[in-house]
Design an enzyme around this catalytic site. Structure first.
Site, PDB file in Angstrom:
ATOM      1  N   SER A   1      45.754  37.598  28.758  1.00  0.00           N
ATOM      2  CA  SER A   1      47.202  37.840  28.797  1.00  0.00           C
ATOM      3  C   SER A   1      47.973  37.215  27.631  1.00  0.00           C
ATOM      4  O   SER A   1      48.883  37.856  27.100  1.00  0.00           O
ATOM      5  CB  SER A   1      47.786  37.387  30.139  1.00  0.00           C
ATOM      6  OG  SER A   1      47.296  38.233  31.150  1.00  0.00           O
TER       7      SER A   1
ATOM      8  N   THR B   1      48.268  35.332  39.080  1.00  0.00           N
ATOM      9  CA  THR B   1      46.948  35.872  39.389  1.00  0.00           C
ATOM     10  C   THR B   1      46.272  35.034  40.469  1.00  0.00           C
ATOM     11  O   THR B   1      46.902  34.157  41.072  1.00  0.00           O
ATOM     12  CB  THR B   1      46.110  36.036  38.096  1.00  0.00           C
ATOM     13  OG1 THR B   1      44.923  36.763  38.425  1.00  0.00           O
ATOM     14  CG2 THR B   1      45.736  34.707  37.465  1.00  0.00           C
TER      15      THR B   1
ATOM     16  N   LYS C   1      48.514  35.212  44.242  1.00  0.00           N
ATOM     17  CA  LYS C   1      49.237  36.492  44.353  1.00  0.00           C
ATOM     18  C   LYS C   1      49.926  36.698  45.698  1.00  0.00           C
ATOM     19  O   LYS C   1      50.970  37.342  45.754  1.00  0.00           O
ATOM     20  CB  LYS C   1      48.275  37.658  44.102  1.00  0.00           C
ATOM     21  CG  LYS C   1      48.002  37.903  42.637  1.00  0.00           C
ATOM     22  CD  LYS C   1      47.203  39.180  42.480  1.00  0.00           C
ATOM     23  CE  LYS C   1      47.140  39.589  41.035  1.00  0.00           C
ATOM     24  NZ  LYS C   1      46.531  40.902  40.846  1.00  0.00           N
TER      25      LYS C   1
ATOM     26  N   ASN D   1      52.427  40.166  41.199  1.00  0.00           N
ATOM     27  CA  ASN D   1      51.744  39.726  39.973  1.00  0.00           C
ATOM     28  C   ASN D   1      52.721  39.444  38.836  1.00  0.00           C
ATOM     29  O   ASN D   1      52.308  38.999  37.763  1.00  0.00           O
ATOM     30  CB  ASN D   1      50.681  40.746  39.523  1.00  0.00           C
ATOM     31  CG  ASN D   1      51.295  41.930  38.820  1.00  0.00           C
ATOM     32  OD1 ASN D   1      52.454  42.274  39.052  1.00  0.00           O
ATOM     33  ND2 ASN D   1      50.534  42.555  37.949  1.00  0.00           N
TER      34      ASN D   1
ATOM     35  N   GLY E   1      36.523  51.158  47.147  1.00  0.00           N
ATOM     36  CA  GLY E   1      36.984  49.779  47.275  1.00  0.00           C
ATOM     37  C   GLY E   1      38.309  49.725  48.009  1.00  0.00           C
ATOM     38  O   GLY E   1      39.046  50.727  48.054  1.00  0.00           O
TER      39      GLY E   1
ATOM     40  N   GLY F   1      42.509  43.939  46.783  1.00  0.00           N
ATOM     41  CA  GLY F   1      43.874  43.832  46.283  1.00  0.00           C
ATOM     42  C   GLY F   1      44.194  44.890  45.237  1.00  0.00           C
ATOM     43  O   GLY F   1      45.263  45.527  45.280  1.00  0.00           O
ATOM     44  N   ALA F   2      43.289  45.107  44.300  1.00  0.00           N
ATOM     45  CA  ALA F   2      43.535  46.088  43.242  1.00  0.00           C
ATOM     46  C   ALA F   2      43.641  47.494  43.831  1.00  0.00           C
ATOM     47  O   ALA F   2      44.520  48.277  43.464  1.00  0.00           O
ATOM     48  CB  ALA F   2      42.408  46.031  42.218  1.00  0.00           C
TER      49      ALA F   2
ATOM     50  N   ASN G   1      34.823  52.269  51.385  1.00  0.00           N
ATOM     51  CA  ASN G   1      34.639  50.830  51.158  1.00  0.00           C
ATOM     52  C   ASN G   1      33.474  50.342  51.991  1.00  0.00           C
ATOM     53  O   ASN G   1      33.126  50.941  52.996  1.00  0.00           O
ATOM     54  CB  ASN G   1      35.921  50.077  51.539  1.00  0.00           C
ATOM     55  CG  ASN G   1      35.901  48.641  51.080  1.00  0.00           C
ATOM     56  OD1 ASN G   1      35.576  48.368  49.923  1.00  0.00           O
ATOM     57  ND2 ASN G   1      36.230  47.707  51.969  1.00  0.00           N
ATOM     58  N   ARG G   2      32.872  49.227  51.536  1.00  0.00           N
ATOM     59  CA  ARG G   2      31.750  48.658  52.292  1.00  0.00           C
ATOM     60  C   ARG G   2      32.218  48.299  53.705  1.00  0.00           C
ATOM     61  O   ARG G   2      31.614  48.700  54.683  1.00  0.00           O
ATOM     62  CB  ARG G   2      31.246  47.421  51.541  1.00  0.00           C
ATOM     63  CG  ARG G   2      30.053  46.765  52.141  1.00  0.00           C
ATOM     64  CD  ARG G   2      29.589  45.626  51.264  1.00  0.00           C
ATOM     65  NE  ARG G   2      30.655  44.648  51.007  1.00  0.00           N
ATOM     66  CZ  ARG G   2      30.510  43.557  50.280  1.00  0.00           C
ATOM     67  NH1 ARG G   2      29.355  43.306  49.695  1.00  0.00           N
ATOM     68  NH2 ARG G   2      31.507  42.724  50.098  1.00  0.00           N
TER      69      ARG G   2
HETATM   70  P1  ATR Z   1      40.344  42.684  43.934  1.00  0.00           P
HETATM   71  O1  ATR Z   1      41.660  41.992  44.147  1.00  0.00           O
HETATM   72  O2  ATR Z   1      39.812  42.533  42.528  1.00  0.00           O
HETATM   73  O3  ATR Z   1      40.385  44.110  44.382  1.00  0.00           O
HETATM   74  P2  ATR Z   1      39.047  41.767  46.353  1.00  0.00           P
HETATM   75  O4  ATR Z   1      40.353  41.848  47.062  1.00  0.00           O
HETATM   76  O5  ATR Z   1      38.180  40.574  46.576  1.00  0.00           O
HETATM   77  O6  ATR Z   1      39.250  41.854  44.792  1.00  0.00           O
HETATM   78  O7  ATR Z   1      38.202  43.117  46.679  1.00  0.00           O
HETATM   79  C1  ATR Z   1      36.911  43.279  46.278  1.00  0.00           C
HETATM   80  C2  ATR Z   1      36.431  44.720  46.571  1.00  0.00           C
HETATM   81  O8  ATR Z   1      35.101  44.842  46.064  1.00  0.00           O
HETATM   82  C3  ATR Z   1      36.352  45.066  48.059  1.00  0.00           C
HETATM   83  O9  ATR Z   1      36.570  46.450  48.213  1.00  0.00           O
HETATM   84  C4  ATR Z   1      34.900  44.685  48.378  1.00  0.00           C
HETATM   85  O10 ATR Z   1      34.358  45.349  49.518  1.00  0.00           O
HETATM   86  P3  ATR Z   1      34.533  44.713  50.999  1.00  0.00           P
HETATM   87  O11 ATR Z   1      35.971  44.936  51.374  1.00  0.00           O
HETATM   88  O12 ATR Z   1      33.603  45.489  51.848  1.00  0.00           O
HETATM   89  O13 ATR Z   1      34.172  43.276  50.862  1.00  0.00           O
HETATM   90  C5  ATR Z   1      34.209  45.183  47.136  1.00  0.00           C
HETATM   91  N1  ATR Z   1      32.900  44.566  46.891  1.00  0.00           N
HETATM   92  C6  ATR Z   1      32.646  43.345  46.358  1.00  0.00           C
HETATM   93  N2  ATR Z   1      31.312  43.143  46.259  1.00  0.00           N
HETATM   94  C7  ATR Z   1      30.711  44.269  46.712  1.00  0.00           C
HETATM   95  C8  ATR Z   1      29.341  44.705  46.851  1.00  0.00           C
HETATM   96  N3  ATR Z   1      28.344  43.924  46.473  1.00  0.00           N
HETATM   97  N4  ATR Z   1      29.116  45.947  47.347  1.00  0.00           N
HETATM   98  C9  ATR Z   1      30.121  46.758  47.719  1.00  0.00           C
HETATM   99  N5  ATR Z   1      31.431  46.418  47.609  1.00  0.00           N
HETATM  100  C10 ATR Z   1      31.720  45.192  47.121  1.00  0.00           C
END
Ligand code: ATR
Length: 279
Positions: free
Chosen positions: A17, A62, A66, A87, A128, A131-132, A152-153
């Site tokens: 940044s 960040t 946040k 942010n 996913g 947050g993003a 999402n997972r």
């Molecule tokens: P950010 O703010 O960067 O989006 P976050 O809020 O921690 O970070 O979100 C991380 C994302 O990556 C989530 O969608 C997470 O899936 P879960 O909600 O199921 O945890 C996903 N993620 C991180 N590691 C992963 C992995 N090994 N396989 C699949 N999804 C993963």
């Protein structure tokens, strides 16, 4: 004295940044500085006192602040309130107001590269639900696209995103397996998880066997610039969109709020890429 700008978070010593905002200050021909204010979570009240005493014009926020920053602000923009995350903070008339520029910055970066991509016919797959993803999901809904499916997972987290939906937009929570099977339905596929980020550069969140060649595949991971996911998409003939563009445009939106200067930053996308590649 010029603009006093900065970033709070932890850890932030490797943040891009300061470099990005120096480019913007130069481009806008404004004096100022953008400094890092690093502190562990228990130091947030002290950090904010420091910023107030400095009469800072604005700052970025960040990880891990946040969400908690919201409690310290005088006002909050409705979209940031809905997202529950800020942010960017702007100081004006003695008050601190919080915004979220991630989602809109992302959409701007996409439109700069693919001006005709987002219409009321566009089907999007969001991978996913962190947050993003929340910011991007909200901003895509605001663009009036036809559909945004979320995979999402953890299914629960994906379902939480649906509360940010705008009525006209069709939106379903699906599994990664379903996403792989019905991939040909989507015009735009956005990867927002941390999968594929350094050092796990060989990882890829879903397989792209069923992708259409005219689809756009976007990855918000920018380290490395060319993720395995984007490499795979490119090998299959799809169009790709790199993650560092989002970083630049969310910064540009913050800069615009602090200075009221709107900049054309398209040429900086390549410059940032060169910097990330160490050139
Ligand atoms: P950010 O703010 O960067 O989006 P976050 O809020 O921690 O970070 O979100 C991380 C994302 O990556 C989530 O969608 C997470 O899936 P879960 O909600 O199921 O945890 C996903 N993620 C991180 N590691 C992963 C992995 N090994 N396989 C699949 N999804 C993963």
């Amino acid at each position: 004295m010029g603009y006093q700008l900065g970033l709070i978070g932890h850890p932030i010593s490797h943040s891009l940044s300061p470099w990005i905002h120096q480019q913007f200050l130069d481009l806008a021909e404004l004096d100022g500085e953008y400094k890092l204010y690093e502190g562990s979570p228990d130091r947030l009240p002290q950090l904010l006192e420091e910023l107030k005493a400095k009469k800072i014009n604005g700052f970025n926020v960040t990880v891990p602040y946040k969400q908690v920053i919201v409690d310290y602000l005088d006002e909050i923009d409705p979209d940031a309130e809905l997202l529950g995350a800020v942010n960017t903070v702007v100081y004006s008339n003695g008050k601190w107001k919080g915004y979220s520029t991630d989602g809109e910055g992302y959409v701007r970066s996409l439109i700069e590269t693919f001006p005709n991509l987002l219409t009321n016919q566009t089907s999007v797959l969001l991978l996913g639900a962190g947050g993003a993803a929340r910011g991007i999901y909200r901003a895509l809904n605001g663009q009036g696209v036809a559909k945004v499916d979320i995979a999402n997972r953890s299914k629960d987290k994906a379902e939480q995103l649906l509360s940010l939906r705008i009525d006209e937009v069709d939106s379903n929570v699906i599994s990664y397996q379903q996403a792989e099977e019905q991939l040909a339905e989507y015009d735009l596929i956005i990867q927002t998880t941390s999968v594929g980020m350094k050092p796990n550069v060989e990882e890829q969140v879903i397989q792209l066997d069923n992708i259409r060649q005219d689809a756009v595949v976007s990855d918000i991971v920018y380290q490395p610039i060319m993720t395995q996911f984007l490499r795979d998409a490119s090998m299959r003939g799809a169009n790709i969109h790199h993650g560092h563009a989002m970083l630049l445009y969310q910064g540009e939106l913050a800069f615009e709020k602090w200075t009221n200067k709107k900049l054309d930053v398209t040429h900086l996308v390549q410059k940032l890429e060169n910097k990330l590649r160490g050139e």
